[in-house]
Design a protein around this motif. Structure first.
Motif, short mmCIF file in Angstrom:
data_model
loop_
_atom_site.label_atom_id
_atom_site.label_comp_id
_atom_site.label_asym_id
_atom_site.label_seq_id
_atom_site.Cartn_x
_atom_site.Cartn_y
_atom_site.Cartn_z
N VAL A 75 48.05 38.57 42.25
CA VAL A 75 48.35 37.19 42.64
C VAL A 75 48.04 36.23 41.49
CG1 VAL A 75 47.70 35.29 44.17
CG2 VAL A 75 48.03 37.59 45.09
N ILE A 133 40.39 39.68 52.94
CA ILE A 133 41.36 39.07 52.01
C ILE A 133 41.71 40.10 50.95
CG2 ILE A 133 41.77 37.18 50.38
CD1 ILE A 133 39.58 35.60 51.88
N THR A 134 42.98 40.27 50.68
CA THR A 134 43.43 41.19 49.65
C THR A 134 44.43 40.48 48.74
OG1 THR A 134 43.22 43.07 51.18
CG2 THR A 134 44.49 43.42 49.17
N LEU A 135 44.15 40.45 47.46
CA LEU A 135 45.06 39.88 46.47
C LEU A 135 45.49 41.00 45.53
CD1 LEU A 135 42.82 37.50 47.16
CD2 LEU A 135 44.03 36.31 45.35
N ILE A 141 44.65 31.32 48.75
CA ILE A 141 44.11 32.09 49.87
C ILE A 141 44.36 31.36 51.20
CG2 ILE A 141 41.97 32.92 50.93
CD1 ILE A 141 40.99 33.56 48.08
N PRO A 196 51.97 31.72 45.86
CA PRO A 196 51.77 32.44 44.60
C PRO A 196 53.05 32.51 43.78
CG PRO A 196 50.91 33.69 46.47
CD PRO A 196 51.70 32.57 47.03
N GLN A 202 51.08 39.70 45.78
CA GLN A 202 51.04 39.65 47.23
C GLN A 202 49.63 39.33 47.69
OE1 GLN A 202 52.58 43.46 48.54
NE2 GLN A 202 54.69 42.69 48.58
N LEU A 203 49.55 38.58 48.78
CA LEU A 203 48.26 38.17 49.34
C LEU A 203 48.27 38.43 50.83
CD1 LEU A 203 46.33 34.94 48.42
CD2 LEU A 203 46.53 35.63 50.79
N ASP A 233 43.65 40.99 40.84
CA ASP A 233 43.47 41.84 42.01
C ASP A 233 42.07 41.60 42.56
OD1 ASP A 233 45.98 43.06 41.63
OD2 ASP A 233 45.12 44.50 40.21
#
Length: 430
Positions: A22, A17-19, A83, A89, A93-94, A57
Motif C-alpha cells: 500500500v 489490519i493488513t497492508l 487505513i 491507495p 491492497q488494504l 507491507d
C-alpha cells in the motif's frame, strides 16, 4: 468442526489490519492549467509525482497498540487516513477486520451546519451503526463530551475544545474494534484530557486495536507494544518501541546537532479549563547545598557531590497523587539517568483535601566525570504515562575532576586493581 466454529477461528487468526504494497502518491503542478494540459495528447508530462507514502507491507493483529512516530510530513497521517478509508491507495491492497473509529483532523467528519446531536447520529451511521444503536449510546456520548446544551447547536458555533470533546466521545463510545488517534488529544482542559486518556487505557485493557500517532515518545514507549518510524514516506524502523525510539532520537540528534539544549521551553503551555491538572508551584535544585539554576551554575567534584531536588505542586483535590520524575541530561542531549516515583513505587507526600504535594530526591556521591549537565523534572499521572507539567531544563551544573583529567566517558566507576603476583598489594580506586 462446524462452519460457525471455523469462521470464529479464522476471525481470531486474521489480522485486524493488513497492508500489502500500500502506497500513496500525488501529482503536483506549478500551475492549475498544467493539470488539464497533461490530459491532452501532445503536451506530455506537465507535473511531477510526490510520494507521500512509499509502498509498504504491514500486519496489525487484534489487540495490538501501534505507535507511529516521525517528524511532520513523514507520512503518518497519510497512513492513518488510508487505513481509515478517507484516502484511496495509489497502489496495493488494504484489508480491515472490524469497526474503525478515528480521531484524525479536528472535527473531521462533522457537518458544520448540523447540530452536535445530528452529527452524532451521522457519525454513527458512517461507522455502521443503526439509528437505534446510536440512540442507545447517545446519553453516554453526550455525558462524556461535557458540552451540555450546546449539543443542539450547529457545530460551526463550537470552539475547538468542544469539537474534540464531541469527536472523541463519539469515537470511544461506539465500541470500536479499532481506534485510530492522530494527535487529536492536545485540545481540551486537563480534566477532560485525563478522562480521555483513561478511556484509551480502558480500551487497551479490553483488547481493542489502537493506532496511536504522537510526538510524545515517552507515551508511545509506555502505551504501545510496537512502534513504526516513518520519514519522508519511508519506513525507517519497526519493532519494540524502546528500540525504534532510540534510533529515532539518534536520527533527530544527528539532524539537529548544535541546537542549544538551554533553548528548550521551561514549562508546558497552560491548559484552559475550569479544573487544572497538577502543576509545579516550586522546584528547588541544589548541588552541594548551592542553588543549581539556569542563572547560577555551581560546580561539583566527581564522586563527592550530592544533587538534591525538592518539588512542590498543587492540583485538584479529588485527583490521585501524581508521580514525579527527573532526568539527568548531558550537554549533548543524551539522557544519562532517570528516576520516578512510579518506577521505584514511592508514594509522594500528598494532601487529598488540598491537592498539595511534595517530594525530595537526593543523588549522593555523583560519579559523573567532567562536563556540563542538565536536570529536567516532570509531573505525570499516577501511572507515569500522561504528562501534567514539566520544566525543561530545570537546572544546570558542571562537574570537575582535577585528579581524573585524563579519564574519559560519562561516569567514574570504582574499581580494584590486582597484581598477578599475589605478593604485591591490591589497589582500590573509589
Amino acid at each position: 468442526m462446524s462452519s460457525n466454529a471455523q469462521e470464529t477461528a479464522s476471525s481470531a487468526t486474521q489480522p485486524a489490519i493488513t497492508l500489502s504494497g500500500v502506497g500513496k502518491s500525488y501529482r503536483l503542478y506549478e500551475r492549475p492549467k498544467d493539470r488539464l494540459l497533461e490530459l491532452l495528447p501532445g503536451f506530455g508530462h506537465r507535473g511531477r509525482t510526490h510520494t507521500a507514502l512509499a509502498p509498504l507491507d504491514l500486519k496489525i493483529g487484534h489487540g495490538e497498540v501501534i505507535g507511529l512516530i516521525g517528524r511532520n510530513g513523514a507520512g503518518k497521517s497519510t497512513l492513518l487516513q488510508l487505513i481509515c478509508g478517507t484516502l484511496t491507495p495509489s497502489s496495493g491492497q488494504l484489508k480491515v477486520d472490524g469497526r474503525i473509529a478515528a480521531l484524525l483532523e479536528l472535527g473531521s467528519g462533522f457537518n458544520p451546519e448540523f447540530t452536535g446531536r445530528e452529527n452524532v447520529f451521522l457519525n454513527g451511521a458512517i461507522l455502521g451503526l443503526s439509528k437505534t444503536q446510536v440512540a442507545a449510546r447517545f446519553d453516554e456520548i453526550h455525558a462524556f463530551s461535557e458540552i451540555g446544551e450546546a449539543i443542539d447547536q450547529p457545530v460551526k458555533t463550537y470552539s475547538s475544545g468542544m469539537f474534540v470533546r464531541l469527536a472523541f466521545a463519539v469515537a470511544v463510545c461506539v465500541e470500536p474494534d479499532i481506534l485510530v488517534i492522530d494527535e487529536a488529544l492536545s485540545v481540551g482542559d486537563g480534566a477532560f484530557a485525563r478522562k480521555s486518556f483513561d478511556r484509551i487505557m480502558a480500551l487497551k485493557a479490553q483488547g481493542k486495536t489502537i493506532l496511536f500517532c504522537s510526538h510524545s515518545l515517552y507515551q508511545v514507549e509506555a502505551i504501545c507494544n510496537r512502534a513504526l518510524w516513518l520519514n519522508q514516506g519511508q519506513v525507517m524502523a519497526e519493532g519494540a518501541p524502546a528500540q525504534v525510539i532510540e534510533q529515532y532520537e539518534r536520527f533527530l540528534y544527528a539532524e539537529e546537532h548544535g541546537h542549544s539544549h538551554a533553548q528548550a521551553p521551561t514549562s508546558t503551555p497552560t491548559l484552559t479549563g475550569a479544573q487544572q491538572p497538577p502543576r509545579f508551584t516550586r522546584v528547588a535544585i541544589t548541588l552541594d547545598e548551592q542553588p543549581a539554576t539556569l542563572s547560577q551554575v555551581p560546580e561539583g567534584q566527581t564522586g563527592h557531590s550530592e544533587l538534591c531536588i525538592q518539588a512542590y505542586w498543587q492540583g485538584p483535590a479529588d485527583w490521585p497523587a501524581p508521580s514525579f520524575a527527573m532526568t539527568l541530561m548531558g550537554s549533548d542531549g543524551r539522557m544519562i539517568a532517570s528516576a520516578g516515583t512510579h518506577i521505584d513505587r514511592i508514594s509522594p507526600q500528598h494532601d487529598a483535601a488540598s491537592g498539595e504535594g511534595q517530594i525530595e530526591i537526593r543523588l549522593p556521591a555523583l560519579s559523573l566525570l567532567k562536563g556540563e549537565y542538565w536536570v529536567e523534572v516532570y509531573l505525570m499521572c499516577e501511572n507515569g504515562i500522561m504528562f501534567y507539567d514539566q520544566q525543561i531544563p530545570a537546572a544546570h551544573f558542571t562537574m570537575s575532576s582535577p585528579e581524573r583529567m585524563l579519564e574519559q566517558g560519562l561516569v567514574h566507576l570504582p574499581r580494584r586493581w590486582s597484581a598477578l603476583d599475589p605478593a604485591l598489594p591490591d589497589m582500590t580506586v573509589e
